[in-house]
Enzyme design. Structure first.
Site, mmCIF file in Angstrom:
data_model
loop_
_atom_site.group_PDB
_atom_site.id
_atom_site.type_symbol
_atom_site.label_atom_id
_atom_site.label_comp_id
_atom_site.label_asym_id
_atom_site.label_seq_id
_atom_site.Cartn_x
_atom_site.Cartn_y
_atom_site.Cartn_z
ATOM 1 N N GLY A 91 0.874 -1.160 0.000
ATOM 2 C CA GLY A 91 0.000 0.000 0.000
ATOM 3 C C GLY A 91 0.913 1.211 0.000
ATOM 4 O O GLY A 91 2.129 1.080 -0.139
ATOM 5 N N GLY A 93 3.360 3.248 1.239
ATOM 6 C CA GLY A 93 4.251 3.082 2.379
ATOM 7 C C GLY A 93 5.116 4.283 2.686
ATOM 8 O O GLY A 93 5.662 4.389 3.785
ATOM 9 N N ARG A 94 5.271 5.184 1.725
ATOM 10 C CA ARG A 94 6.017 6.420 1.993
ATOM 11 C C ARG A 94 5.393 7.597 1.238
ATOM 12 O O ARG A 94 6.071 8.539 0.856
ATOM 13 C CB ARG A 94 7.493 6.267 1.623
ATOM 14 N N LYS A 114 5.841 11.480 -2.199
ATOM 15 C CA LYS A 114 6.844 10.432 -2.071
ATOM 16 C C LYS A 114 7.846 10.917 -1.030
ATOM 17 O O LYS A 114 8.416 12.003 -1.183
ATOM 18 C CB LYS A 114 7.527 10.190 -3.424
ATOM 19 N N ARG A 187 -4.427 2.070 -9.125
ATOM 20 C CA ARG A 187 -3.517 1.130 -9.755
ATOM 21 C C ARG A 187 -4.244 -0.176 -10.085
ATOM 22 O O ARG A 187 -5.306 -0.464 -9.524
ATOM 23 C CB ARG A 187 -2.349 0.825 -8.808
ATOM 24 N N ASP A 253 1.324 -3.016 -9.136
ATOM 25 C CA ASP A 253 0.998 -1.881 -8.277
ATOM 26 C C ASP A 253 1.614 -0.587 -8.785
ATOM 27 O O ASP A 253 1.336 0.487 -8.235
ATOM 28 C CB ASP A 253 1.445 -2.149 -6.829
ATOM 29 N N ASN A 254 2.426 -0.658 -9.838
ATOM 30 C CA ASN A 254 3.024 0.524 -10.444
ATOM 31 C C ASN A 254 2.375 0.892 -11.775
ATOM 32 O O ASN A 254 2.906 1.746 -12.495
ATOM 33 C CB ASN A 254 4.528 0.320 -10.664
ATOM 34 N N ASP A 263 5.941 6.875 -10.583
ATOM 35 C CA ASP A 263 6.739 6.178 -9.581
ATOM 36 C C ASP A 263 8.069 5.694 -10.160
ATOM 37 O O ASP A 263 8.231 4.530 -10.506
ATOM 38 C CB ASP A 263 5.950 5.015 -8.971
#
Length: 452
Positions: A91, A93-94, A114, A187, A253-254, A263
């Site tokens: 998920g 995360g940053r 990000k 996504r 997921d990207n 990303d």
């Protein structure tokens, strides 16, 4: 002071999905906030270019809420295949989504981050971004935008005064928080999570959200959605190829369901048309190599189709997937003609020209950026010898779509190979000298203006 209402068009559309799609989070409290890059050209598209630097830092370094949009940051939930291995423990995360705005063309845009701190999905990570990673993302997004690749745009980069330990680069290293402007952050992995959890109601809700908010269509038909995503992602794959770009981590997921690239981690631009060229040192099998990117993106889209089986039968989904290959071939032909700077003629001739470009670039190992610079407008210079004869013949009769009258054509081709990326970063790391980065962004934008 809020931005001018005529340019600033906030939205809270994401909230309509419901709380099953995110977790409310807070940004890290950074020791300092030093503005390093602000993209006023992108900001103007969503009415944010009027912010002064103090306001900019308040919103994009301290994450004070923008008026009339999301009241707090949201870390989005998703799963995904990472190098073909399914991972349900991921998920945001940053990063998080903290605002939604309509751009001047009416598209719904997200402001996402990000390096903004830890979330419930950080696992063992610190939720931070290296300053070098932020600089690299600026360069990637600027170059891709200039080369006609649908991409997120780097809106802001702010250095945060922290020292980070990283195993894959010299440490400690400087930290930053980046803000990207994106056409959605939904996504393929967002759909995979709902399929994994057998959550039919929220799957239907998500299909409707994407169709309505990101594609401008009514209804919640999963088949229609898959057809649209197939077309957009096939175009993305084609434009990666024409740009010579290698994303490096094409996990499900990207992959954004709008077909917009985002990303950027270990990306590189290929020096030549080398199908085996890889960007990531950890991609030892070449799964996401330059020439395998269409296959990788198509495979990810098949995971979207598999997820949508929660709502519909397989046959129409398979039929939609069958359109990926033809859509990619058509988009690749269009993308190569665009980069050559010629107008289309007829389908057979255009496809043969695109094939001749691929074939000749592969066999000659010619520098990609040099070739497209020299050939822009459809005429190969005389010093391109006998090995270019087939391509020269294929170009015969093609008309230039734009004269070479910009100052850009009086210089050298603008490229973005790894040695230059490292040199730009070295000047920042050693002397806090940002002049090379700003000069490169200006050069990339001049190229983009010349190509458009």
């Amino acid at each position: 002071m809020p931005p001018p209402p005529q340019a600033y068009r906030p939205s809270t559309a994401l909230l309509g999905l419901g709380s099953a799609f995110w977790d409310p989070v807070a940004a890290a409290d950074f020791p300092e906030t030093r503005l390093r890059f602000r993209n006023d050209r992108a900001a103007a598209q969503v009415g944010l270019d009027g912010l002064d630097d103090a306001e900019w830092i308040a919103h994009f370094g301290r994450f004070a809420p923008l008026p009339n949009t999301l009241p707090q940051p949201l870390a989005l939930r998703y799963h995904g295949h990472q190098f073909r291995n399914y991972n349900p423990d991921i998920g945001d995360g940053r990063g998080f989504t903290f605002a939604q705005l309509h751009d001047r063309s009416g598209r719904l845009m997200d402001l996402g981050t990000k390096g903004s701190g830890q979330t419930p999905y950080s696992r063992f990570g610190d939720g931070r971004l290296t300053l070098k990673g932020g600089v690299r993302e600026i360069l990637a997004t600027e170059m891709l935008e200039a080369l006609n690749v649908p991409t997120s745009r780097t809106l802001s980069l702010i250095e945060t005064g922290e020292a980070l330990d990283r195993g894959d680069e010299p440490s400690p290293t400087r930290a930053a928080v980046l803000v990207r402007l994106s056409h959605g952050h939904i996504r393929i992995g967002t759909f995979q999570r709902l399929a994994f959890e057998r959550d039919e109601a929220n799957m239907r809700r998500l299909v409707g959200y994407v169709l309505r908010q990101l594609y401008g269509e009514d209804g919640d038909d999963p088949i229609r959605l898959l057809h649209l995503v197939v077309g957009r992602t096939a175009t993305l794959a084609a434009r990666y190829m024409a740009a010579g770009f290698v994303h490096g981590v094409l996990n499900s997921d990207n992959i954004n369901v709008t077909g917009e690239s985002f990303d950027y981690g270990p990306w590189r631009f290929a020096p030549t048309w080398d199908p085996g060229f890889t960007a990531a040192y950890f991609d030892q099998q070449g799964l996401y190599a330059f020439g395998r990117q269409p296959e990788a993106i198509g495979w990810d889209v098949s995971q979207l189709a598999a997820s949508l089986r929660l709502l519909v039968d397989s046959e129409p989904l398979i039929a939609a997937l069958d359109g990926f290959g033809p859509a990619f071939q058509a988009a690749l032909t269009e993308a190569i003609l665009w980069r050559l700077g010629v107008t289309a003629r007829d389908e057979a001739s255009d496809r043969e020209l695109a094939r001749a470009v691929e074939r000749t670039l592969r066999t000659t190992a010619a520098p990609l950026d040099r070739f497209f610079f020299d050939a822009f407008g459809g005429t190969l210079p005389a010093h391109y010898g006998d090995e270019w004869a087939d391509l020269r013949a294929a170009l015969d009769g093609y008309a230039s779509r734009k004269p070479r009258d910009d100052a850009y054509w009086l210089g050298e081709p603008c490229a973005m190979l790894i040695d230059e990326v490292e040199a730009i970063w070295s000047r920042i790391a050693a002397d806090d000298d940002w002049s090379a980065l700003h000069a490169k962004v200006a050069a990339i934008r001049a190229m983009g203006d010349a190509l458009r």
